[in-house]
Design a protein around this motif. Sequence first.
Motif, PDB file in Angstrom:
ATOM      1  N   LEU A 187      36.247  23.850  28.431  1.00 45.42           N
ATOM      2  CA  LEU A 187      35.670  23.603  29.747  1.00 45.42           C
ATOM      3  C   LEU A 187      35.875  24.808  30.666  1.00 45.42           C
ATOM      4  CD1 LEU A 187      34.224  21.600  31.593  1.00 45.42           C
ATOM      5  CD2 LEU A 187      36.473  20.673  32.238  1.00 45.42           C
ATOM      6  N   ALA A 188      37.064  25.375  30.632  1.00 45.78           N
ATOM      7  CA  ALA A 188      37.328  26.569  31.458  1.00 45.78           C
ATOM      8  C   ALA A 188      36.428  27.731  31.035  1.00 45.78           C
ATOM      9  CB  ALA A 188      38.796  26.966  31.353  1.00 45.78           C
ATOM     10  N   ALA A 189      36.241  27.883  29.725  1.00 44.72           N
ATOM     11  CA  ALA A 189      35.379  28.964  29.243  1.00 44.72           C
ATOM     12  C   ALA A 189      33.945  28.747  29.670  1.00 44.72           C
ATOM     13  CB  ALA A 189      35.472  29.060  27.726  1.00 44.72           C
ATOM     14  N   GLN A 190      33.499  27.478  29.618  1.00 40.33           N
ATOM     15  CA  GLN A 190      32.127  27.184  30.030  1.00 40.33           C
ATOM     16  C   GLN A 190      31.906  27.485  31.506  1.00 40.33           C
ATOM     17  OE1 GLN A 190      31.876  23.089  28.779  1.00 40.33           O
ATOM     18  NE2 GLN A 190      31.031  23.632  26.744  1.00 40.33           N
TER      19      GLN A 190
ATOM     20  N   GLY B 276      33.204  29.941  32.955  1.00 40.77           N
ATOM     21  CA  GLY B 276      33.284  31.394  33.101  1.00 40.77           C
ATOM     22  C   GLY B 276      34.677  31.925  33.337  1.00 40.77           C
ATOM     23  N   ASP B 277      35.681  31.057  33.303  1.00 45.59           N
ATOM     24  CA  ASP B 277      37.055  31.500  33.551  1.00 45.59           C
ATOM     25  C   ASP B 277      37.740  31.717  32.203  1.00 45.59           C
ATOM     26  OD1 ASP B 277      39.584  32.036  34.418  1.00 45.59           O
ATOM     27  OD2 ASP B 277      39.661  30.384  35.881  1.00 45.59           O
ATOM     28  N   LEU B 278      37.478  32.864  31.630  1.00 40.05           N
ATOM     29  CA  LEU B 278      38.011  33.148  30.296  1.00 40.05           C
ATOM     30  C   LEU B 278      39.517  33.335  30.300  1.00 40.05           C
ATOM     31  CD1 LEU B 278      35.274  35.608  28.975  1.00 40.05           C
ATOM     32  CD2 LEU B 278      35.517  33.171  28.488  1.00 40.05           C
TER      33      LEU B 278
ATOM     34  N   LEU C 128      37.118  38.957  26.162  1.00 42.42           N
ATOM     35  CA  LEU C 128      37.978  39.636  27.141  1.00 42.42           C
ATOM     36  C   LEU C 128      38.288  41.077  26.712  1.00 42.42           C
ATOM     37  CD1 LEU C 128      40.466  36.728  27.942  1.00 42.42           C
ATOM     38  CD2 LEU C 128      38.823  37.760  29.537  1.00 42.42           C
ATOM     39  N   GLN C 129      37.704  41.524  25.610  1.00 42.29           N
ATOM     40  CA  GLN C 129      37.890  42.881  25.063  1.00 42.29           C
ATOM     41  C   GLN C 129      39.312  43.149  24.581  1.00 42.29           C
ATOM     42  OE1 GLN C 129      35.270  44.986  24.505  1.00 42.29           O
ATOM     43  NE2 GLN C 129      34.154  43.141  25.133  1.00 42.29           N
TER      44      GLN C 129
END
Length: 674
Positions: A22-25, A27-29, A61-62
């Motif tokens: 949910l956090a990734a969706q 945009g908070d990677l 996040l590279q």
Amino acid sequence: MVGKTSPNQDQDSGSTLDQAILAAQRGDLVKARSIAEGGLQADAADMVPINAFLGMVCARLQDLPAAARHLAQAHALMPQDITIACNLVAILMDQDRDAEALAVATAELAQADESLRVARYRGFLAQKLEHFADAITAYELVLADHPDDFECWNNLGNARAGTDDYEGAVKALRRAIELDPRAAPARLNLADALVALDHVDESEAELVKAIDEFPDDARLPYQLYLLYKMQLRQEEALAALFKAADRDPNSADYQLKLAIEYGVLRRTADAERAYLRTIELDPTELDAYLGLAIQYEHTNREEEFAPLIALARRNGIAPEPLAYVEALQLRRAKRFEEALTRLDAVPADVEPIRTTHARATLLDRLGRTDEAFDTYTRANILAYEDNPTAPLDRARELREQLAQEINMLTPDWRDSWRKAEITDERPDPVFLVGFPRSGTTLLDTILMGHPDTVVMEEQPPLNRVEEALGGLSALAGMDSEAIAKARDDYFTEVEKIQPLAPGQLLVDKSPLFLYRLPLIQRLFPKAKIILALRHPCDVVLSCFMANFRLNSAMANFLRLENTAQLYDLAFRHWQTSLALFPASVHPIVYEQLVEDVATEVRPLFDFLDLQWDDNVLDHSRTAKSRGLITTASYSQVTEPIYQRASGRWEKYRDHLAPVIPVVEPWIEKFGYQS
């Protein structure tokens, strides 16, 4: 997925992973990563999905090392999962960890993967790591299900070439081209494979066709340039290189090759411009600085060394390779010990032949004779070892040809010549001949100092005429018309190189026209010939010590015994020809020339019907104004005339002992002592 240890752990894991997703969706990677890592720290139930998820979040996040670490953990727990394996392979490849990536993309996993993604990865990685057999198996696995996959056919062709299966490579590459005729790389690969099969004509035809079909692709004419160079087809090679550079004028590689080729053509200004353009395009290209230094050395522009070194330093060129240029500068200043010390700093892979040769010349000037001879020998070995042009073979072929021609030179052959007349009124040229290193460069510089002479130095007009005629055997059957055409061709070629003003005397200087006397007499029966002579031992030694461009004649000088044999053959050819075709010859003896220039050359100008001009004695001024000096004497002719080279062979007598018997007859004939 793997089995769960308890209902509570399954619920916690799902909850943790759901929150992270949910956090990734949103945009908070960073938060997604933190939540997922917390789930790992709590030892949540199923490690596979959390590690797989973390792998992809860390990649976005590279943080590629962390991504690889998490994916590797997931892969270890579930090695049969194709998606996890492919994601891990991709992340490892992004970090240039190709061997680790190939270890993930196993042959067994490739066989089990119905999507064939693993097989594609495996083929690419194995080929990159030069595990060509593994690459072939992987590509063939893909093609079994996808027979129209252009990329796999192209890669399969290259992999087969890696195992020396060039027949198979050509088959695969031709199939690739059938599938996509507009793919230029496949055409390049096919041309390479055909060359490997020694199907050179087919390779050339493919490249010529592709050059027309891909008018913007510079790689194709460049490949054709390399093919022509391999075949020693110099003029066609240059045309192909010019086309490549026109298509991609911003290629530093092409500009560097242009500079080198312009140097071979003696187009000094063009070579210098191309080297400078190379530096402009790629300021770190070491070979451009070294090439410029060699240009400055051969044009006696030693004042350019310091600015060149400064430019290289500003552009970040390391001090070690620049030591070669500094050594050239010190040698010109006659600071021989310092120059030798600077050469010690030059890396072994920087101009190894030139560096070794420069070291030998310095040792010679310092009187360290045995070391000098050994170093000259090493420089010559470097010049022929692993040389694709086979210089020693070409040298042997020339000696064999001269021996055959000497056998042809009989009174019966001379008497078989057809009668012919020369009807044009153009004056015949003067030919300056003699074995190389007999003082011909000093002589031509003296002749250049006269206002009524034009000296053409070692240029190809007469050679081109002879080649067109078909060699020595063609001379007997020439009639007046054939001779007239050959003369026209000669003067046309001369005009391209060295235009003549009315009344100027052309001097065609090429030492080894020594064995072209029958041709000269057939085309130019009124030609006057200047014969440069020097002690045969000094000549043989000096040729062995010189750093020549390796045409078939100069390649003989890589070995002392070959040098002596060529000397003997060249003068046997000359003397036999002279007995059949008496010519107007004026000898100039080097030892007498350097002893008293005026006394030796005044009779020469009388012989040439030229009024005396005191300017001819200022040979240093003439040499400095003449631009590029194409012979091995480039640095010597600008110096005051010296006598140190006369009798130098005496210091090397022990080294020359094995070849002195070969030249002994000529030592006696020319009035020298052995």
